[in-house]
Design a protein around this motif. Structure first.
Motif, PDB file in Angstrom:
ATOM      1  N   THR A   2       0.847  -1.195   0.000  1.00 17.10           N
ATOM      2  CA  THR A   2       0.000   0.000   0.000  1.00 17.10           C
ATOM      3  C   THR A   2       0.881   1.243   0.000  1.00 17.10           C
TER       4      THR A   2
ATOM      5  N   THR B 293      -0.657   4.432   0.009  1.00 14.34           N
ATOM      6  CA  THR B 293      -1.579   5.540   0.255  1.00 14.34           C
ATOM      7  C   THR B 293      -2.123   5.435   1.674  1.00 14.34           C
TER       8      THR B 293
ATOM      9  N   HIS C  51     -10.577   1.394  -1.468  1.00 14.46           N
ATOM     10  CA  HIS C  51      -9.218   1.601  -1.971  1.00 14.46           C
ATOM     11  C   HIS C  51      -8.234   0.576  -1.404  1.00 14.46           C
ATOM     12  N   HIS C  52      -8.607  -0.080  -0.320  1.00 12.72           N
ATOM     13  CA  HIS C  52      -7.760  -1.114   0.298  1.00 12.72           C
ATOM     14  C   HIS C  52      -6.359  -0.627   0.642  1.00 12.72           C
ATOM     15  N   CYS C  53      -6.240   0.637   0.943  1.00 14.30           N
ATOM     16  CA  CYS C  53      -4.944   1.175   1.357  1.00 14.30           C
ATOM     17  C   CYS C  53      -4.920   1.260   2.886  1.00 14.30           C
TER      18      CYS C  53
END
Ligand code: SAH
Length: 262
Positions: free
Chosen positions: A134, A136, A160-162
């Motif tokens: 990740t 972000t 967003h899976h961040c």
């Protein structure tokens, strides 16, 4: 540095009095008037104020009273330090203070501070941006009494899976879990909660999305907590993979180092 007759909006850091910036401390030590939220800013810091400084606790004041107090003292030639928790730019409610100060022709300056999100990441020993995992970080909150803008619903942000750091959300855990699961996260995904990062009673709790609500209840955490939901906090996942920054990679050339050819 000599202080001027204006308002210094100072980030006091997350709690540990040593985590204020050098500049913030200089202002605190020299200010004629200090305003601070006693529930959030460490009162130990106030021992650094000069002997004859006027110190006000702002928790009981409304915006108008706060700005009146600043105006009165600045207009009589005094320097005013407005001490905020963490960094003033995140959930500091400084916009409304700045707007009123501007309207009244009162000068101000903002001094950044260490936000609790970074004190929490430090306590949990987490790098929030791991290459190929990740890159972000979203700083946000769950929707409570303050409504979230339509385009910033947690479900959409979680998609967003961040790395996602949640402020002001310790009592809204059920909602957080629901929205993350709806966005495609799994119950086994890692969460780290840091209660009172950098304070003597700091607690770092590692759990999963599925157990988050129960863990928070068991630990009795209902406030002053940073909830970090991120693959970068997943120790098992990190153990499995090799996620390394190119910055220190032998073959990677950058401005300060020529990479070896492999
Ligand atoms: N401006 C502050 C945030 C103020 S909002 C900052 O930059 O840190 C208050 C929220 O910040 C709390 O609800 C909690 O989520 C978080 N917080 C503040 N201090 C904290 C600490 N020491 N440890 C963990 N979270 C903290």
């Amino acid at each position: 540095m000599e202080l001027e007759a204006k308002v210094y909006i100072v980030g006091s850091g997350p709690g540990d009095p040593d985590l204020i910036t050098v500049k913030g401390l200089k202002i605190l030590e020299k200010a004629d008037v200090i305003l601070y939220t006693d529930s959030l800013v460490n009162p130990v810091l106030m021992e650094r104020a000069k002997k004859d400084a006027l110190i006000f606790k702002s928790a009981g004041m409304n915006l108008e009273e706060l700005v009146d107090c600043m105006e009165e003292h600045v207009k009589s030639g005094k320097s005013v330090a407005r001490m905020h928790t963490g960094d003033p730019a995140v959930y500091g409610a400084i916009y409304e203070q700045m707007k009123k100060l501007k309207q009244r022709g009162i000068a101000y300056q903002i001094i950044p501070g260490v936000s609790s999100v970074f004190a929490a990441a430090a306590a949990a020993e987490v790098e929030l941006t791991i290459p190929e995992l990740t890159q972000t970080v979203i700083l946000t909150r769950a929707e409570g009494r303050t409504p979230m803008p339509e385009k910033e619903q947690l479900k959409d942000l979680a998609a967003h899976h961040c790395s996602i750091a949640l402020f002001l959300s310790a009592t809204l855990i059920k909602k957080i879990v629901k929205e993350f699961l709806e966005a495609g996260w799994n119950e086994e995904d890692a969460v780290v909660v840091v209660y009172r990062a950098s304070w003597p009673d700091e607690k770092v709790v590692r759990t999963t999305l599925g157990s988050l609500d129960e863990t928070m209840r068991k630990e009795g955490i209902r406030k002053q907590a940073m909830v970090i939901i991120s693959k970068a906090a997943d120790e098992a996942l990190l153990e499995e993979g090799t996620f390394e920054s190119k910055l220190y990679d032998k073959s990677f050339t950058h401005g300060y180092r020529k990479g070896e050819s492999v």
